[in-house]
Design an enzyme around this catalytic site. Structure first.
Site, PDB file in Angstrom:
ATOM      1  CD  GLU A 168      55.379  29.473  42.981  1.00  0.00           C
ATOM      2  OE1 GLU A 168      56.166  29.628  44.026  1.00  0.00           O
ATOM      3  OE2 GLU A 168      55.039  30.470  42.304  1.00  0.00           O
ATOM      4  N   PRO A 169      52.031  25.275  40.157  1.00  0.00           N
ATOM      5  CG  PRO A 169      51.317  23.069  39.739  1.00  0.00           C
ATOM      6  CD  PRO A 169      52.415  23.880  40.300  1.00  0.00           C
ATOM      7  CB  CYS A 171      21.350  44.624  41.914  1.00  0.00           C
ATOM      8  SG  CYS A 171      19.999  43.733  42.951  1.00  0.00           S
ATOM      9  CE1 TYR A 225      44.218  32.260  41.384  1.00  0.00           C
ATOM     10  CE2 TYR A 225      44.052  30.808  39.639  1.00  0.00           C
ATOM     11  CZ  TYR A 225      44.668  31.271  40.708  1.00  0.00           C
ATOM     12  OH  TYR A 225      46.202  30.983  40.685  1.00  0.00           O
TER      13      TYR A 225
HETATM   14  C1  LIG Z   1      49.014  32.834  40.960  1.00  0.00           C
HETATM   15  C2  LIG Z   1      50.381  32.393  41.200  1.00  0.00           C
HETATM   16  C3  LIG Z   1      50.642  30.913  40.946  1.00  0.00           C
HETATM   17  C4  LIG Z   1      49.463  30.072  40.451  1.00  0.00           C
HETATM   18  O1  LIG Z   1      49.214  30.447  39.102  1.00  0.00           O
HETATM   19  P1  LIG Z   1      48.086  29.469  38.158  1.00  0.00           P
HETATM   20  O2  LIG Z   1      47.977  30.283  36.981  1.00  0.00           O
HETATM   21  O3  LIG Z   1      47.022  29.525  39.135  1.00  0.00           O
HETATM   22  O4  LIG Z   1      48.772  28.222  37.998  1.00  0.00           O
HETATM   23  C5  LIG Z   1      51.785  30.614  41.114  1.00  0.00           C
HETATM   24  N1  LIG Z   1      52.772  31.261  41.613  1.00  0.00           N
HETATM   25  C6  LIG Z   1      52.535  32.800  42.009  1.00  0.00           C
HETATM   26  C7  LIG Z   1      53.565  33.492  42.651  1.00  0.00           C
HETATM   27  C8  LIG Z   1      51.157  33.287  41.772  1.00  0.00           C
HETATM   28  O5  LIG Z   1      51.199  34.425  42.100  1.00  0.00           O
END
Ligand SMILES: *Cc1c(COP(=O)(O)O)cnc(C)c1O
Length: 446
Positions: A290-291, A361, A390
């Site tokens: 899940e990138p 500020c 992000y």
């Molecule tokens: C944030 C997150 C990701 C993605 O992380 P990256 O560092 O952006 O690749 C994948 N899976 C889960 C469950 C997350 O919380």
């Protein structure tokens, strides 16, 4: 400087991306401006596909949409054959509004509300990644009430400390996420899930952290997870189909960041899973990754215009820009560092040290501390690289700054994918109680 994707410096010495001159883009769309290199993102998606196809028989790649969720990005990810992670009702709504196939959506989160779970069930989301026993019971009740069956993964914390900032470490024992693999808790939850007829336990999930550079911690996590799959089979007879190892591969923010290339990273993980499965005589599960950051991070550029320049002799020189912590809270939140260029003189020698300050500020509103740049004058354009993940996703309206426009560029064309907020957008939810109206009689104070 090594520039990612289609980002380069053109003959005029201007920064260029997707065959578009960044100076022109800033003129046309205004600043601050978030620019996405469409081909850069597509190429990263394809790198994941290629590496997984080369090293592992069954896999799915999901885009962690929290890195940057928008209608256009959901559409692009669908075109590239990815599934989607969402972590809230709002991200789910965005995906559905983009027409993303529901069956390829995974719904995460450590505290999903009943409303969010109901939204997911109504929408026919493919999988719910259940974080804790309370959620498991809630979900079972909701699914039973609808006489529907829903596929779930269980989120586990494998007790691995990824080498990254502790705010973005998530796999260690002391974490708000998931069920610990230390002790019997995880096995108990698996057994409970198997008892619930409206839930189909498809597999297990972990996510050890973000901006991780080496596959070492992922390999350790993979081994722990496979070991647990063997334990589940031993104790329940159940063979789990999916192993989701989360996201987390890092990107280059500064020259010091040397993330492992996607192909090597995946090769490392695939090998660890194959070896562990052979050890326990388990069939290979489907591997899910899940990138988020590694798909969209380096494809994003944030462009700001320089205004006031303040030299404090013998101390430092501040160059203030027209954005800052409102559109990018990462430096204030966890000391994130960046590299940058001056888009309108990208090839000029870097002769002076500046601190790039935002316009909020807060003294802590510093985008980049101590960066060598060409001599700046008001009107110059600062382009902060690796701004695709992000940043806009975390943007706020602090100081009532309108959120910037977001555009996607490719082959000389630029398209708005999120329009710039206006001042009237800023007050669209404001209400004045009738008694406070101008012609109302105010109660006497003192
Ligand atoms: C944030 C997150 C990701 C993605 O992380 P990256 O560092 O952006 O690749 C994948 N899976 C889960 C469950 C997350 O919380």
């Amino acid at each position: 400087m090594n520039l990612p994707g289609t980002i380069c410096i053109n003959a005029e010495g201007h920064l260029q991306v997707g065959d578009c001159d960044v100076v022109e883009l800033a003129r046309t769309f205004g600043t601050p401006l978030y620019i996405y290199d469409e081909e850069g993102i597509r190429e990263k998606c394809r790198e994941y596909h290629r590496a997984l196809a080369a090293h592992y028989p069954k896999y799915k790649v999901l885009y962690a949409s929290k890195a940057f969720s928008s209608l256009a990005m959901c559409r692009l990810m669908e075109q590239e054959g990815l599934g989607l992670d969402v972590v809230s009702g709002g991200e789910l709504y965005t995906a559905l509004a983009a027409g993303f196939p529901q069956g390829k959506i995974y719904f995460h989160g450590n505290n999903k509300s009943i409303e969010e779970l109901n939204l997911a069930l109504s929408a026919g989301v493919g999988y719910i990644v259940v974080d804790n026993p309370w959620e498991l019971e809630n979900l079972a009740q909701l699914a039973a009430g609808r006489k529907s069956r829903i596929k779930i993964l269980l989120r586990l914390t494998p007790g691995i400390e990824a080498h990254t900032h502790h705010y973005i470490q998530t796999g260690q024992l002391d974490s708000k996420f998931g069920i610990s693999l230390v002790g019997d808790a995880a096995l108990e939850v698996v057994k409970r899930a198997l008892e619930l007829p409206c839930l189909e336990l498809a597999g297990i999930h972990c996510h050890i952290g973000s901006q991780v550079f080496a596959s070492e911690s992922f390999r350790l996590a993979a081994e722990r997870m496979v070991e647990f799959m063997a334990e589940v089979r031993e104790e329940t007879g159940q063979q789990l189909a999916e192993l989701n190892l989360g996201g987390g591969l890092g990107i280059t923010y500064t020259e010091n960041d040397r993330p492992e290339p996607i192909a090597a990273f995946i090769h490392g993980i695939a090998t660890a899973i194959k070896e562990a499965c052979a050890r326990y005589n388990l069939p290979l599960p489907t591997l899910l990754l899940e990138p988020g950051r590694s798909l969209v991070g380096e494809a994003g550029i944030a462009v700001y215009r320089v205004g006031a320049i303040k030299e404090i002799p013998g101390v430092r020189t501040y160059a203030s820009v027209d954005g800052g912590m409102a559109d990018n809270p990462r430096p204030a939140l966890y000391q994130a560092r960046y590299r940058a260029l001056v888009a309108n003189k990208a090839d000029a020698p870097r002769v002076q040290k500046y601190t790039i300050a935002g316009k909020c500020c807060e003294s802590g509103d510093i985008l980049i501390e101590d960066i060598e740049l060409p001599r700046l004058v008001p009107g110059d354009l600062i382009a902060v690289l690796s701004s695709g993940a992000y940043q806009y996703a975390m943007a706020s309206n602090y100081n009532r700054l309108p959120r910037p426009a977001v555009i996607a560029v490719a082959q000389g064309r630029a398209e708005v994918i999120i329009r710039r907020e206006t001042y009237s957008d800023l007050i669209r939810y404001d209400r004045i109680p009738p008694a406070w109206e101008k012609d109302a009689t105010l109660p006497a104070v003192m």
